[in-house]
Design a protein around this motif. Structure first.
Motif: not given
Length: 336
Positions: A22-26
């Motif tokens: 989630l952090v990577f995509l956000w």
């Protein structure tokens, strides 16, 4: 107990993997992105293409994620472009982590020391003036914005009365020995008592401001839990058997009422670690909260990704500790 902990650890690994995705995509969906932040006004199409290739941003998304995971496992998140330009992002986290931990621990301990006894006493004196006054006080603690309370405390106790320091973690004139990065602990370990006392004085105002919401929540949960337990049949049975009040309150009432309180303390601690942005800015604390605000303002994605990932891991670790505390208080939890 060991099987319970191992089961929770395996669950924690899965949660961390999902959070890292989630952090990577956000971060990659944010406007501008890393390339724009690094190049600034020098961003020409040719330079953008060259930097994207150097950073691997021209690769498929799954390849980028795998590279992100490998670098994160090694603590390699890149260099800061805004918070401390040129400094390794993970080093910034390590430098500022003790400041936030010290402030958050001081605040949550203060909230626990005041909130649990006050909640218990308010429940024991239900509908009395003490109970009503405590409930009103807790509502005020939740309603008043933290930054506003921080400014009030700073104005009255630091600027007007000169009782406590205005900002920072320690006076610059003190020649303190640094061991752990926790200023109070360093002063105790090195027996530099003036350094430890000065660090405590700097902690009081931001700690009070940050502790108001956790105190109010812990107080209300404790009060409600004690009221629920006091109406249980086993409490009345214990009273009818002639057990002393100390035994009934300690073994039956408070022990059983602690389960929801433990959960609340865990959530509030996690919230303090990641939500001290405004308090740290008001008091120039120099912790992770201030770094988070600066990384957003200056589009420092290297620092932002390490902070978000570490915040997520912190929440997961705190939840693990809460589960273990649950299992210690109530052995039935271990079998679920």
């Amino acid at each position: 107990m060991l099987r319970f902990i191992l089961r929770r650890l395996l669950q924690m690994v899965g949660v961390v993997i999902v959070l890292s995705m989630l952090v990577f995509l956000w971060l990659r969906s944010l406007p501008g992105g890393t390339v724009s932040a690094m190049l600034g006004e020098r961003a020409t199409p040719a330079r953008r293409a060259a930097l994207e290739k150097a950073l691997g941003l021209d690769q498929p998304i799954y390849v980028q994620y795998w590279e992100f995971v490998k670098r994160a496992a090694q603590g390699k998140f890149g260099a800061s472009t805004g918070v401390q330009a040129g400094t390794d992002a993970f080093d910034i986290f390590l430098q500022r982590f003790p400041a936030t931990i010290e402030l958050a621990l001081f605040s949550i301990v203060l909230a626990i020391i005041v909130g649990i006894p006050l909640g218990y006493l308010a429940a024991r004196r239900r509908a009395s003036w003490f109970d009503n006054l405590s409930v009103v006080g807790s509502l005020i603690g939740v309603a008043v914005p933290v930054f506003f309370l921080a400014f009030l405390l700073k104005y009255f106790f630091a600027i007007q009365l000169h009782w406590l320091p205005v900002s920072g973690r320690q006076d610059s004139g003190i020649d303190a020995t640094r061991v752990t990065g926790f200023f109070v602990l360093d002063g105790i370990l090195t027996r530099e008592w003036d350094s430890a006392w000065d660090a405590i004085k700097h902690l009081i105002l931001p700690g009070l401001a940050l502790a108001t919401i956790p105190f109010a929540v812990i107080f209300r949960i404790t009060r409600a839990a004690v009221l629920d337990v006091m109406d249980e049949d086993y409490v009345r049975t214990a009273e009818s058997k002639g057990l002393t009040r100390r035994v009934i309150r300690g073994r039956h009432v408070l022990r059983n009422a602690l389960l929801p309180v433990v959960t609340t303390i865990g959530l509030q601690t996690g919230g303090l670690l990641v939500g001290a942005v405004l308090t740290e800015r008001v008091f120039s604390w120099g912790g992770l909260g201030e770094a988070t605000a600066l990384s957003f303002e200056r589009r420092d994605y290297a620092v932002l990704q390490v902070l978000l990932l570490m915040f997520a891991i912190t929440f997961v670790v705190i939840n693990l500790l809460v589960d273990i505390a649950y299992a210690v208080i109530d052995p039935r939890i271990r079998t679920r």
